[in-house]
Write a protein that holds these residues in place. Structure first.
Motif, mmCIF file in Angstrom:
data_model
loop_
_atom_site.group_PDB
_atom_site.id
_atom_site.type_symbol
_atom_site.label_atom_id
_atom_site.label_comp_id
_atom_site.label_asym_id
_atom_site.label_seq_id
_atom_site.Cartn_x
_atom_site.Cartn_y
_atom_site.Cartn_z
ATOM 1 N N ASP A 313 48.440 -73.509 -2.797
ATOM 2 C CA ASP A 313 49.481 -73.034 -3.726
ATOM 3 C C ASP A 313 48.847 -72.046 -4.693
ATOM 4 N N ILE A 314 49.613 -71.070 -5.100
ATOM 5 C CA ILE A 314 49.160 -70.177 -6.176
ATOM 6 C C ILE A 314 50.188 -70.239 -7.301
ATOM 7 N N THR A 315 49.703 -70.424 -8.511
ATOM 8 C CA THR A 315 50.593 -70.415 -9.678
ATOM 9 C C THR A 315 50.128 -69.338 -10.628
ATOM 10 N N PHE A 316 51.071 -68.601 -11.194
ATOM 11 C CA PHE A 316 50.693 -67.604 -12.215
ATOM 12 C C PHE A 316 51.809 -67.491 -13.238
ATOM 13 N N THR A 317 51.523 -66.825 -14.341
ATOM 14 C CA THR A 317 52.561 -66.648 -15.360
ATOM 15 C C THR A 317 52.847 -65.166 -15.587
ATOM 16 N N VAL A 318 54.100 -64.908 -15.911
ATOM 17 C CA VAL A 318 54.531 -63.558 -16.347
ATOM 18 C C VAL A 318 55.416 -63.768 -17.571
ATOM 19 N N GLY A 319 55.788 -62.696 -18.233
ATOM 20 C CA GLY A 319 56.709 -62.803 -19.356
ATOM 21 C C GLY A 319 58.034 -63.383 -18.883
ATOM 22 N N GLU A 320 58.659 -64.161 -19.749
ATOM 23 C CA GLU A 320 59.882 -64.852 -19.357
ATOM 24 C C GLU A 320 60.944 -63.887 -18.847
ATOM 25 N N ALA A 321 61.057 -62.751 -19.491
ATOM 26 C CA ALA A 321 62.095 -61.785 -19.120
ATOM 27 C C ALA A 321 61.862 -61.201 -17.725
ATOM 28 N N ASP A 322 60.642 -61.341 -17.215
ATOM 29 C CA ASP A 322 60.304 -60.745 -15.917
ATOM 30 C C ASP A 322 60.434 -61.718 -14.747
ATOM 31 N N ALA A 323 60.719 -62.986 -15.057
ATOM 32 C CA ALA A 323 60.595 -64.027 -14.029
ATOM 33 C C ALA A 323 61.429 -63.738 -12.778
ATOM 34 N N GLU A 324 62.734 -63.529 -12.947
ATOM 35 C CA GLU A 324 63.593 -63.339 -11.755
ATOM 36 C C GLU A 324 63.166 -62.103 -10.974
ATOM 37 N N ARG A 325 62.882 -61.046 -11.711
ATOM 38 C CA ARG A 325 62.529 -59.801 -11.045
ATOM 39 C C ARG A 325 61.226 -59.969 -10.244
ATOM 40 N N ALA A 326 60.279 -60.700 -10.809
ATOM 41 C CA ALA A 326 59.007 -60.906 -10.106
ATOM 42 C C ALA A 326 59.245 -61.681 -8.809
ATOM 43 N N VAL A 327 60.101 -62.697 -8.888
ATOM 44 C CA VAL A 327 60.419 -63.482 -7.686
ATOM 45 C C VAL A 327 61.072 -62.582 -6.637
ATOM 46 N N ASN A 328 62.025 -61.782 -7.077
ATOM 47 C CA ASN A 328 62.728 -60.919 -6.127
ATOM 48 C C ASN A 328 61.819 -59.870 -5.505
ATOM 49 N N VAL A 329 60.953 -59.305 -6.316
ATOM 50 C CA VAL A 329 60.024 -58.290 -5.803
ATOM 51 C C VAL A 329 59.098 -58.907 -4.752
ATOM 52 N N LEU A 330 58.599 -60.112 -5.032
ATOM 53 C CA LEU A 330 57.704 -60.758 -4.065
ATOM 54 C C LEU A 330 58.445 -61.095 -2.775
ATOM 55 N N LYS A 331 59.658 -61.610 -2.917
ATOM 56 C CA LYS A 331 60.437 -61.945 -1.717
ATOM 57 C C LYS A 331 60.680 -60.696 -0.866
ATOM 58 N N ALA A 332 60.937 -59.590 -1.558
ATOM 59 C CA ALA A 332 61.287 -58.368 -0.828
ATOM 60 C C ALA A 332 60.069 -57.687 -0.207
ATOM 61 N N PHE A 339 53.780 -66.545 1.990
ATOM 62 C CA PHE A 339 54.030 -67.794 1.271
ATOM 63 C C PHE A 339 55.301 -68.418 1.830
ATOM 64 N N GLY A 340 55.434 -69.739 1.607
ATOM 65 C CA GLY A 340 56.641 -70.419 2.058
ATOM 66 C C GLY A 340 57.684 -70.372 0.973
ATOM 67 N N ASP A 341 57.570 -71.331 0.062
ATOM 68 C CA ASP A 341 58.546 -71.484 -1.002
ATOM 69 C C ASP A 341 58.083 -70.715 -2.252
ATOM 70 N N ILE A 342 59.032 -70.237 -3.044
ATOM 71 C CA ILE A 342 58.665 -69.628 -4.340
ATOM 72 C C ILE A 342 59.606 -70.151 -5.412
ATOM 73 N N GLN A 343 59.023 -70.526 -6.559
ATOM 74 C CA GLN A 343 59.828 -71.093 -7.641
ATOM 75 C C GLN A 343 59.416 -70.512 -8.971
ATOM 76 N N ALA A 344 60.392 -70.305 -9.847
ATOM 77 C CA ALA A 344 60.092 -69.862 -11.209
ATOM 78 C C ALA A 344 60.536 -70.939 -12.189
ATOM 79 N N ASP A 345 59.727 -71.161 -13.202
ATOM 80 C CA ASP A 345 60.051 -72.144 -14.238
ATOM 81 C C ASP A 345 59.846 -71.487 -15.604
ATOM 82 N N LYS A 346 60.955 -71.328 -16.336
ATOM 83 C CA LYS A 346 60.856 -70.672 -17.651
ATOM 84 C C LYS A 346 60.632 -71.662 -18.772
#
Ligand code: ASP
Ligand code: MG
Length: 414
Positions: A313-332, A339-346
């Protein structure tokens, strides 16, 4: 002769009576025979108002014209302060960025200062005239007005102080110094008399929002001594030899080095976890390459060894305002199977203990972990630097953690 740069932020010049009050602070320093340059911000709320106006015209607008508009707040306060000083019998004149001139690169809205021509203001300062300089603004290579990014007047002040080789840069603001932690959370927090540049950088970038981070970086590079002071102090009853603020300076000037100088926190964090990441070379390079290309500022990163030799597993942090966008960019953009699953926790906060004394003392991390354990607070991610230990915890425990740590490191006032 002492050369002084004084900076007054938005709340310090919020209205005419506050501007008159500022004039008296300046008059006091001039009265002591100092050469003085003053940097001012726009009246509080004004820059926001101007930004709104640009957005009302067009969501996507010409950044060069944005700078023309948002730089005007500082033009008003420089003129008003120069007038108020003249009323107090102090010689003064206003200077806009392009008049001095403050040369910047062409990154409109976030420009960097390349250099400042001080010859004209030095000549006037030598004649006893106070230079009242508009903060936050400069002029790009194409002769167009630039602005330095929000809170940029701190950076303007430090840059002017460096260019003038000033003895000190006094930053007057709405707090009376840098505290061991946020006084709104810990009543027994204490004002710090002296703090090193590096510590201040950790405190500032970790959310102790007293000084703009870039201004502290610049002060460190040019060895500009910075003093944070309250503009609400009575200008006339101050002991000029010992102004009651916090001095941000080089470590050599700090005699009593604390192991831990302060506790910083940030609620503006989001944790992103990638599961089933193949354990082979190149995956982390790919993932963080994608994030970097998309302009994300990644802070903490953890990756563990694999249990089965195949995935981790890899865990990292970004600014809260960037969370959804970071997930979407990685998925795309990630390759299939990276990676299999991806989750964001604010619902997380970062708490850091900071101190230059840590370099030569052990046990700082242990105290932190023990203290949090005693309060039943789970640590999700840990990262360290030479002068800092940071942990990520569930955000509802932020206050509890800060209070407990403040006590544990002996920072509570008696
Ligand atoms: N007026 C600008 C701002 O509000 C610059 C500053 O205050 O430092 O961001
Ligand atoms: Mg400010």
């Amino acid at each position: 002769m002492t050369r002084l740069v004084m900076k007054f932020g938005g709340t310090s010049v919020a209205d005419i009576s506050r501007i008159r009050h500022v004039a008296r602070h300046v008059k006091r320093e001039v009265g002591l025979g100092h050469e003085v340059a003053v940097l001012v911000s726009a009246m509080s709320g004004e820059t926001n108002r101007l930004i709104e106006l640009t957005r009302d015209v067009a969501a996507l607008h010409d950044a060069r014209e944005y700078d023309v508009v948002v730089s005007t707040g500082e033009q008003v306060t420089t003129g008003l302060l120069a007038m108020a000083l003249q009323q107090e019998g102090v010689q003064a004149r206003s200077w806009l960025g392009w008049q001095i001139c403050v040369r910047t690169d062409g990154a409109h809205g976030a420009a960097r200062i390349d250099g400042i021509d001080t010859a004209m203001i030095e000549e006037r300062m030598a004649q006893g005239q106070v230079a009242v300089i508009a903060g936050f603004q400069g002029v790009g290579g194409d002769q167009r007005i630039t602005t330095l990014g929000r809170g940029g007047t701190d950076t303007s002040a430090v840059a002017v102080a460096a260019a003038l080789n000033a003895d000190r840069c006094d930053i007057y603001t709405d707090v009376d110094g840098v505290y061991t932690t946020d006084p709104r959370i810990v009543e027994k927090s204490q004002k710090i008399d002296r703090i090193g540049y590096e510590e201040m950088l950790e405190m500032a970038s970790q959310g102790a929002k007293v000084l703009q981070t870039r201004s502290v970086e610049l002060a460190m590079v040019h060895d500009v001594r910075l003093q944070v002071l309250s503009s609400y102090l009575d200008p006339d009853s101050l002991d000029a030899e010992k102004l009651p603020g916090t001095l941000v300076c080089s470590e050599d000037e700090i005699v009593e080095q604390q192991v831990v100088s302060g506790i910083a926190y940030s609620r503006d964090e989001a944790k992103i976890t990638l599961r089933q990441v193949p354990d082979k070379p190149g995956i982390a390079a790919d993932i963080f390459g994608i994030l970097a290309d998309a302009g994300f500022n990644v802070d903490m990163i953890v990756q563990n060894i694999t249990e089965d030799g195949k995935t981790t597993d890899i865990t990292f942090t970004v600014g809260e305002a960037d969370a959804e966008r970071a997930v979407n960019v990685l998925k795309a953009r990630a390759q299939p199977g990276e990676f299999g699953d991806i989750q964001a926790d604010k619902n997380v906060a970062k708490i850091s203990v900071v101190g230059i004394g840590m370099r030569s003392h052990s046990g700082v991390a242990r105290t932190m972990f023990q203290t949090l354990a005693e309060k039943g607070i789970n640590i999700q991610v840990i990262s360290t630097s030479e002068i800092k230990v940071s942990v990520l915890i569930e955000s509802e425990y932020t206050e509890l953690a800060i209070r407990a740590l403040h006590t544990a490191y002996g920072l509570d006032a008696d």
